[in-house]
Design a protein around this motif. Structure first.
Motif, short mmCIF file in Angstrom:
data_model
loop_
_atom_site.label_atom_id
_atom_site.label_comp_id
_atom_site.label_asym_id
_atom_site.label_seq_id
_atom_site.Cartn_x
_atom_site.Cartn_y
_atom_site.Cartn_z
N ILE A 118 0.83 -1.21 0.00
CA ILE A 118 0.00 0.00 0.00
C ILE A 118 0.86 1.26 0.00
O ILE A 118 0.58 2.22 -0.72
CB ILE A 118 -0.94 0.00 1.22
N THR A 119 1.94 1.26 0.78
CA THR A 119 2.68 2.51 1.02
C THR A 119 3.71 2.83 -0.05
O THR A 119 4.05 4.00 -0.23
CB THR A 119 3.40 2.43 2.38
N VAL A 120 4.24 1.81 -0.75
CA VAL A 120 5.29 2.08 -1.73
C VAL A 120 4.77 3.04 -2.80
O VAL A 120 5.39 4.06 -3.11
CB VAL A 120 5.80 0.77 -2.35
N THR A 121 3.65 2.71 -3.40
CA THR A 121 3.09 3.55 -4.44
C THR A 121 2.75 4.95 -3.91
O THR A 121 3.00 5.97 -4.58
CB THR A 121 1.82 2.91 -5.04
N ALA A 122 2.19 5.01 -2.71
CA ALA A 122 1.82 6.31 -2.14
C ALA A 122 3.04 7.18 -1.87
O ALA A 122 3.04 8.38 -2.19
CB ALA A 122 1.02 6.10 -0.85
N PHE A 123 4.09 6.61 -1.32
CA PHE A 123 5.29 7.41 -1.02
C PHE A 123 6.01 7.83 -2.30
O PHE A 123 6.57 8.94 -2.37
CB PHE A 123 6.24 6.63 -0.11
N ILE A 124 6.03 6.95 -3.31
CA ILE A 124 6.66 7.32 -4.58
C ILE A 124 5.91 8.48 -5.22
O ILE A 124 6.51 9.42 -5.78
CB ILE A 124 6.72 6.11 -5.52
N ALA A 125 4.58 8.44 -5.16
CA ALA A 125 3.78 9.55 -5.70
C ALA A 125 3.95 10.83 -4.88
O ALA A 125 3.86 11.93 -5.41
CB ALA A 125 2.31 9.15 -5.74
N LEU A 126 4.22 10.68 -3.57
CA LEU A 126 4.38 11.85 -2.71
C LEU A 126 5.71 12.55 -2.97
O LEU A 126 5.81 13.78 -2.86
CB LEU A 126 4.30 11.42 -1.24
N PHE A 127 6.76 11.78 -3.32
CA PHE A 127 8.08 12.35 -3.60
C PHE A 127 8.53 11.90 -4.99
O PHE A 127 9.42 11.05 -5.12
CB PHE A 127 9.09 11.91 -2.54
N PRO A 128 7.92 12.45 -6.03
CA PRO A 128 8.30 12.01 -7.39
C PRO A 128 9.69 12.53 -7.76
O PRO A 128 10.10 13.62 -7.38
CB PRO A 128 7.21 12.64 -8.27
N VAL A 134 10.84 5.99 -1.94
CA VAL A 134 11.13 4.59 -1.63
C VAL A 134 11.78 4.47 -0.26
O VAL A 134 11.51 3.53 0.50
CB VAL A 134 12.02 3.96 -2.71
N GLU A 135 12.64 5.45 0.07
CA GLU A 135 13.28 5.43 1.40
C GLU A 135 12.23 5.57 2.49
O GLU A 135 12.29 4.88 3.52
CB GLU A 135 14.30 6.57 1.51
N CYS A 136 11.26 6.46 2.29
CA CYS A 136 10.20 6.63 3.29
C CYS A 136 9.39 5.35 3.44
O CYS A 136 8.99 4.99 4.56
CB CYS A 136 9.30 7.78 2.91
N ALA A 137 9.12 4.67 2.33
CA ALA A 137 8.40 3.40 2.42
C ALA A 137 9.18 2.37 3.21
O ALA A 137 8.62 1.63 4.03
CB ALA A 137 8.10 2.88 1.01
N ALA A 138 10.50 2.30 2.99
CA ALA A 138 11.34 1.35 3.74
C ALA A 138 11.39 1.71 5.22
O ALA A 138 11.29 0.83 6.09
CB ALA A 138 12.74 1.31 3.15
N ILE A 139 11.54 3.00 5.52
CA ILE A 139 11.59 3.43 6.93
C ILE A 139 10.25 3.16 7.60
O ILE A 139 10.20 2.71 8.76
CB ILE A 139 11.96 4.92 7.01
N PHE A 140 9.16 3.41 6.89
CA PHE A 140 7.84 3.14 7.46
C PHE A 140 7.66 1.64 7.72
O PHE A 140 7.07 1.25 8.73
CB PHE A 140 6.75 3.65 6.53
#
Length: 576
Positions: A118-128, A134-140
């Motif tokens: 769920i979060t990978v796509t959302a974080f990538i869209a948040l920081f294009p 991707v780093e935020c998704a991994a940290i989350f």
């Protein structure tokens, strides 16, 4: 609480002088340079689908280790804030407790792969356009493997504050902010620090899934130890795995000596006892810092600012004011809140039925429920076996401070050791001797989660008041009577906290342990973990949601009917 040790005693500072101040400067500068370099690499340009260059060359391990450690400490800081806020809200407001505690059960039971899907796509869209998404998704994802354990520990610590201390806080008319800083957080601090260590070590267990992300037929490998291990497993490179184990050992020893050991030695002053004890830990770094005048000044400045905030948020009346009287709470808001919760639950059930009928079908639901039963049996059996082993060991370590300091780094390394590195050995043995994967893959579930029990039991045993130990010794308690009347009641709240988090962690670990690979060989055990792993790899979101939802139901049901009742027993009867 035991106030026998100040943070930085003045006489120690004066004895040390200023000669240590400049010795700390290179260390501080090196830490900031490394953090700045790692942060700069995290935000470099990146395009979705662009492969990141990874190598199994051991010379890259220091850089990968820096990236992974930085992610884990960022997640640890967020987990600490989340735990304190969660514990403060749930213990102060009954309305919040009704929602947040079941919500934590749900979040704990959601697999890390489901979060990532769920979060990978959302974080990538948040920081294009850069790697930060991707780093935020991994940290989350790492945060989700750390936060729940610490939140349950803080909740248990806040709920089991001794009645005499709560009465004293009421007599002195402490505000909610003052009560948090002066009573609740100090009382929960020893156990919370041990759970911070467990969360840091437990994060290594899921670091492969966090840094080597496979969602919807896309493979994203961030530079780090997790992706290094994943690549080594994919290429069947045993020498690279050995190098990774060595690098992890160095990292665990470093943050044990430089971070956790000083914190544990400092937090010993928060132990609740009336007499000085002999269970204090020591730290060469804390002793070193106590000899620096500049550090003393910095700590005193922070202490002064905290004291000012405590004075600002004090009550505006004293105990003789009519405002100090407790008003009889109205039942109307509580009934309205209960009605809102019931409405949300009924709407969720209706949405679930509609989803099943339109997306997956009732036959698939029955199949996944049976897979959940298989996984639940594995969790219960393995948790019982782990408790029989680690409860006595944890009590012995917690009550022997010399051995606690010696085994602390060893326990952290064992807890940090990713079960993924054992997968090659398990696959080779199972294939070689034609063993049943449904049975022999099961121990992999408990490898990374049994340490929740050990660390919590150590925390509970180390905080047993010294006067209680002397009383048990004077009464001559021994054998089963000693365990039943003294040891088990003393560590029971901590054991329940560890059992809850170990149980939830085992359900999560089922995803990576019921479906294992080594090179071209893949073994599968029947269970809901392998089901979710397969659906995540293929990107089947309806079945990912189905598997995640049924896993949540199993975990929440077990928590409600077993662990919550034990929690109530711990609060009312079995604690000191």
């Amino acid at each position: 609480m035991n106030k026998k040790r100040q943070f930085f005693p003045r006489q120690v500072v004066e004895a040390g002088g200023n000669r240590w101040d400049w010795a700390l400067l290179p260390i501080v500068l090196a830490v900031f340079v490394l953090m700045a370099y790692g942060s700069q690499q995290m935000v470099r340009p990146y395009e979705v689908g662009q492969p990141l260059a990874l190598s199994l060359d051991p010379s890259n391990l220091p850089y990968y280790l820096l990236r992974t450690t930085l992610r884990m400490f960022i997640a640890l800081g967020a987990s600490m804030v989340f735990s304190c806020v969660f514990a403060a809200l749930t213990t102060k407001y009954r309305v919040a407790e009704k929602v947040l505690v079941p919500l934590l059960d749900i979040l704990q039971s959601i697999p890390i792969l489901s979060f990532l899907s769920i979060t990978v796509t959302a974080f990538i869209a948040l920081f294009p356009g850069n790697l930060l998404g991707v780093e935020c998704a991994a940290i989350f994802a790492i945060f989700t493997s750390q936060a729940w354990n610490m939140a349950f520990s803080a909740y248990q610590g806040f709920r089991t504050v001794p009645a005499e201390l709560s009465e004293a806080a009421h007599v002195f008319q402490l505000s909610g902010w003052q009560r948090f800083w002066r009573l609740q957080l100090p009382f929960a601090m020893p156990g919370l620090l041990w759970n911070m260590m467990m969360s840091m070590s437990g994060g290594w267990f899921f670091v492969v899934a966090s840094e080597a992300i496979s969602v919807s037929n896309q493979n994203i490998k961030l530079p780090g130890m997790g992706s290094y291990i994943a690549l080594a497993i994919e290429q069947s490179n045993l020498s690279a795995i050995c190098w990774a184990i060595f690098a992890m050992l160095i990292a665990v020893l470093a943050y044990d000596q430089l971070f956790f050991r000083p914190l544990l030695a400092w937090a010993d002053k928060f132990r609740f006892e009336e007499t000085g004890g002999d269970t204090a830990q020591s730290s060469w770094l804390l002793t070193w810092l106590r000899r620096t005048e500049r550090t003393q000044q910095i700590v005193e400045w922070f202490g002064h600012q905290l004291s000012r905030s405590i004075a600002v948020f004090r009550l505006s009346h004293d105990g003789t004011s009519i405002r100090a009287r407790k008003d009889q709470p109205s039942l109307v808001p509580q009934r309205v809140w209960d009605a809102v919760i019931a409405a949300v639950v009924f709407y969720a059930l209706w949405s679930l039925v509609h989803f099943i009928r339109t997306e997956v079908g009732w036959g698939e639901v029955g199949h996944v429920v049976m897979l959940g039963v298989y996984t639940m049996l594995r969790v219960v059996v393995l948790l019982a076996l782990a408790a029989m082993v680690w409860v006595p060991v944890g009590i012995w370590i917690g009550m022997n401070p010399r051995w606690a300091s010696r085994t602390q780094a060893v326990a952290q390394f064992l807890a940090a050791f990713p079960a993924n590195m054992v997968f090659p050995v398990a696959v080779i043995i199972i294939v070689r001797y034609h063993l049943n994967p449904d049975i022999w893959l099961s121990p992999l579930m408990i490898l990374g989660t049994q340490w929740y029990l050990l660390f919590n039991v150590i925390a509970g045993a180390s905080t047993i008041p010294t006067e209680l130990r002397h009383a048990a010794k004077n009464f001559g308690l021994s054998g089963w009577l000693k365990w039943r009347r003294y040891l088990l009641p003393a560590i029971f709240p901590s054991f329940v906290t560890g059992a809850i988090t170990a149980s939830g962690g085992s359900w999560n670990a089922a995803i990576v342990s019921e479906l294992v690979s080594w090179g071209p060989t893949t073994l599968k055990a029947h269970g809901i973990g392998s089901y979710i792993a397969e659906m995540t790899a293929t990107g089947d979101f309806p079945r990912i949601a189905l598997g995640t939802g049924i896993m949540c139901i199993f975990v929440m049901g077990f928590n409600h009917f077993v662990w919550r009742r034990l929690y109530t027993m711990a609060e009312s009867r079995l604690h000191f």
